[in-house]
Scaffold this motif. Sequence first.
Motif, PDB file in Angstrom:
ATOM      1  N   ASP A   6       0.880  -1.309  -0.134  1.00  0.00           N
ATOM      2  CA  ASP A   6      -0.377  -0.245   0.276  1.00  0.00           C
ATOM      3  C   ASP A   6       0.647   1.241   0.091  1.00  0.00           C
ATOM      4  O   ASP A   6       2.340   0.955  -0.043  1.00  0.00           O
ATOM      5  N   LEU A   7       0.618   2.298  -0.338  1.00  0.00           N
ATOM      6  CA  LEU A   7       1.120   3.459  -0.154  1.00  0.00           C
ATOM      7  C   LEU A   7       2.285   4.052   0.514  1.00  0.00           C
ATOM      8  O   LEU A   7       3.307   4.321   1.041  1.00  0.00           O
ATOM      9  N   ASN A   8       1.454   3.636   2.320  1.00  0.00           N
ATOM     10  CA  ASN A   8       1.868   4.149   3.266  1.00  0.00           C
ATOM     11  C   ASN A   8       3.644   2.817   3.486  1.00  0.00           C
ATOM     12  O   ASN A   8       4.780   3.234   3.691  1.00  0.00           O
ATOM     13  N   ALA A   9       3.152   1.667   3.123  1.00  0.00           N
ATOM     14  CA  ALA A   9       4.754   0.564   3.136  1.00  0.00           C
ATOM     15  C   ALA A   9       5.211   0.784   1.956  1.00  0.00           C
ATOM     16  O   ALA A   9       6.653   0.734   1.797  1.00  0.00           O
ATOM     17  N   LEU A  10       5.025   1.088   0.571  1.00  0.00           N
ATOM     18  CA  LEU A  10       6.004   2.161  -0.618  1.00  0.00           C
ATOM     19  C   LEU A  10       6.500   3.067  -0.580  1.00  0.00           C
ATOM     20  O   LEU A  10       7.364   3.457  -0.587  1.00  0.00           O
ATOM     21  N   GLY A  11       5.749   3.713   0.836  1.00  0.00           N
ATOM     22  CA  GLY A  11       6.790   4.696   1.124  1.00  0.00           C
ATOM     23  C   GLY A  11       7.680   5.040   2.161  1.00  0.00           C
ATOM     24  O   GLY A  11       8.902   5.294   1.859  1.00  0.00           O
ATOM     25  N   PRO A  28       0.545  12.566 -16.236  1.00  0.00           N
ATOM     26  CA  PRO A  28      -0.001  12.855 -17.158  1.00  0.00           C
ATOM     27  C   PRO A  28       0.709  12.757 -17.975  1.00  0.00           C
ATOM     28  O   PRO A  28       0.278  11.685 -19.276  1.00  0.00           O
ATOM     29  N   ILE A  29       2.173  11.690 -17.675  1.00  0.00           N
ATOM     30  CA  ILE A  29       2.759  11.638 -18.849  1.00  0.00           C
ATOM     31  C   ILE A  29       3.534  10.252 -18.436  1.00  0.00           C
ATOM     32  O   ILE A  29       3.375   9.273 -19.166  1.00  0.00           O
ATOM     33  N   ASN A  30       4.534   9.926 -17.478  1.00  0.00           N
ATOM     34  CA  ASN A  30       4.475   8.348 -16.350  1.00  0.00           C
ATOM     35  C   ASN A  30       4.186   8.232 -15.264  1.00  0.00           C
ATOM     36  O   ASN A  30       3.971   8.058 -14.460  1.00  0.00           O
ATOM     37  N   PRO A  31       2.186   7.841 -15.685  1.00  0.00           N
ATOM     38  CA  PRO A  31       1.383   7.562 -13.944  1.00  0.00           C
ATOM     39  C   PRO A  31       2.116   6.337 -13.760  1.00  0.00           C
ATOM     40  O   PRO A  31       2.501   5.490 -14.300  1.00  0.00           O
ATOM     41  N   LEU A  32       2.470   6.361 -12.333  1.00  0.00           N
ATOM     42  CA  LEU A  32       2.818   5.263 -11.703  1.00  0.00           C
ATOM     43  C   LEU A  32       1.673   3.922 -11.380  1.00  0.00           C
ATOM     44  O   LEU A  32       0.595   4.810 -11.460  1.00  0.00           O
ATOM     45  N   PRO A  33       2.251   2.782 -12.133  1.00  0.00           N
ATOM     46  CA  PRO A  33       1.172   1.690 -11.911  1.00  0.00           C
ATOM     47  C   PRO A  33       1.163   1.290 -10.839  1.00  0.00           C
ATOM     48  O   PRO A  33       1.341   1.934  -9.829  1.00  0.00           O
ATOM     49  N   HIS A  34      -0.776   0.674 -10.904  1.00  0.00           N
ATOM     50  CA  HIS A  34      -1.453   1.147  -9.529  1.00  0.00           C
ATOM     51  C   HIS A  34      -2.620   0.360  -9.789  1.00  0.00           C
ATOM     52  O   HIS A  34      -3.198   0.030 -10.973  1.00  0.00           O
ATOM     53  N   THR A  38     -11.891  -2.071  -4.217  1.00  0.00           N
ATOM     54  CA  THR A  38     -12.320  -2.074  -3.243  1.00  0.00           C
ATOM     55  C   THR A  38     -12.114  -0.568  -2.417  1.00  0.00           C
ATOM     56  O   THR A  38     -12.371  -0.945  -0.989  1.00  0.00           O
ATOM     57  N   GLY A  39     -11.310   0.031  -3.146  1.00  0.00           N
ATOM     58  CA  GLY A  39     -10.695   1.455  -2.079  1.00  0.00           C
ATOM     59  C   GLY A  39      -9.365   1.618  -2.016  1.00  0.00           C
ATOM     60  O   GLY A  39      -9.023   2.957  -1.760  1.00  0.00           O
ATOM     61  N   LYS A  40      -8.542   0.372  -2.530  1.00  0.00           N
ATOM     62  CA  LYS A  40      -7.878   0.525  -1.431  1.00  0.00           C
ATOM     63  C   LYS A  40      -6.451   0.308  -3.178  1.00  0.00           C
ATOM     64  O   LYS A  40      -6.745  -0.049  -3.832  1.00  0.00           O
ATOM     65  N   LEU A  41      -5.577   1.117  -2.396  1.00  0.00           N
ATOM     66  CA  LEU A  41      -4.293   1.147  -2.933  1.00  0.00           C
ATOM     67  C   LEU A  41      -3.308   0.705  -3.219  1.00  0.00           C
ATOM     68  O   LEU A  41      -2.554   0.753  -1.914  1.00  0.00           O
ATOM     69  N   LEU A  42      -2.746  -0.507  -4.236  1.00  0.00           N
ATOM     70  CA  LEU A  42      -2.271  -1.267  -4.057  1.00  0.00           C
ATOM     71  C   LEU A  42      -0.872  -1.049  -5.424  1.00  0.00           C
ATOM     72  O   LEU A  42      -2.007  -0.595  -6.178  1.00  0.00           O
ATOM     73  N   ILE A  43       0.424  -1.162  -5.340  1.00  0.00           N
ATOM     74  CA  ILE A  43       1.180  -0.898  -5.780  1.00  0.00           C
ATOM     75  C   ILE A  43       2.341  -1.740  -5.831  1.00  0.00           C
ATOM     76  O   ILE A  43       2.287  -2.783  -5.056  1.00  0.00           O
ATOM     77  N   VAL A  45       5.200  -4.229  -6.532  1.00  0.00           N
ATOM     78  CA  VAL A  45       6.755  -3.706  -6.096  1.00  0.00           C
ATOM     79  C   VAL A  45       7.621  -4.225  -8.033  1.00  0.00           C
ATOM     80  O   VAL A  45       8.267  -2.876  -7.536  1.00  0.00           O
ATOM     81  N   ASP A  46       7.764  -4.811  -8.291  1.00  0.00           N
ATOM     82  CA  ASP A  46       8.492  -4.662  -9.453  1.00  0.00           C
ATOM     83  C   ASP A  46       7.732  -3.844 -10.467  1.00  0.00           C
ATOM     84  O   ASP A  46       8.917  -3.890 -11.123  1.00  0.00           O
ATOM     85  N   GLU A  47       6.647  -3.538 -10.600  1.00  0.00           N
ATOM     86  CA  GLU A  47       5.842  -3.002 -11.131  1.00  0.00           C
ATOM     87  C   GLU A  47       6.713  -1.104 -11.117  1.00  0.00           C
ATOM     88  O   GLU A  47       6.561  -0.314 -11.537  1.00  0.00           O
ATOM     89  N   PHE A  48       6.888  -0.785  -9.934  1.00  0.00           N
ATOM     90  CA  PHE A  48       7.580   0.692  -8.976  1.00  0.00           C
ATOM     91  C   PHE A  48       8.612   0.620  -9.366  1.00  0.00           C
ATOM     92  O   PHE A  48       9.126   1.557  -9.601  1.00  0.00           O
ATOM     93  N   GLU A  49       9.597  -0.162  -8.893  1.00  0.00           N
ATOM     94  CA  GLU A  49      10.581  -0.122  -9.631  1.00  0.00           C
ATOM     95  C   GLU A  49      11.327   0.108 -11.066  1.00  0.00           C
ATOM     96  O   GLU A  49      12.422   0.152 -11.580  1.00  0.00           O
ATOM     97  N   ARG A  50      10.426  -0.658 -12.258  1.00  0.00           N
ATOM     98  CA  ARG A  50      10.531  -0.709 -13.431  1.00  0.00           C
ATOM     99  C   ARG A  50       9.907   0.958 -13.854  1.00  0.00           C
ATOM    100  O   ARG A  50      10.938   1.743 -14.536  1.00  0.00           O
ATOM    101  N   TRP A  51       9.264   1.186 -13.023  1.00  0.00           N
ATOM    102  CA  TRP A  51       8.790   2.725 -13.094  1.00  0.00           C
ATOM    103  C   TRP A  51       9.716   3.614 -13.002  1.00  0.00           C
ATOM    104  O   TRP A  51      10.170   4.549 -13.443  1.00  0.00           O
ATOM    105  N   MET A  52      10.501   3.526 -11.415  1.00  0.00           N
ATOM    106  CA  MET A  52      11.650   4.057 -11.626  1.00  0.00           C
ATOM    107  C   MET A  52      13.119   4.142 -12.201  1.00  0.00           C
ATOM    108  O   MET A  52      13.814   5.491 -12.614  1.00  0.00           O
ATOM    109  N   SER A  53      12.579   3.045 -12.619  1.00  0.00           N
ATOM    110  CA  SER A  53      13.694   3.049 -13.829  1.00  0.00           C
ATOM    111  C   SER A  53      14.251   3.970 -14.302  1.00  0.00           C
ATOM    112  O   SER A  53      14.736   4.693 -14.958  1.00  0.00           O
TER     113      SER A  53
END
Length: 80
Positions: A6-11, A28-34, A38-43, A45-53
């Motif tokens: 979740d966003l807290n753990a990812l932070g 608008p250019i490269n949104p973080l995949p998520h 049911t209202g809970k945002l989850l990311i 980890v492997d997609e976050f790391e690709r996004w960061m790269s």
Amino acid sequence: PPGYLDLNALGLYACCSVRWLRSRLNDPINPLPHYRVTGKLLIRVDEFERWMSAHRARPHPEQLKAIVDDVFSSLCRRSA
């Protein structure tokens, strides 16, 4: 790490604020995949790391030339 955070753990994982992460969700250019479950945002980890790269900083050509010149100068001074 687990597959989804979740966003807290990812932070905590990424050493950044939840506010900053939340603002990246709608970039608008490269949104973080998520995922919204049911209202809970989850990311994933492997997609976050690709996004960061995709945001990896690269030296500007002038900076790269200065680095190369500095290395060559240093090598020339050592061999003299």
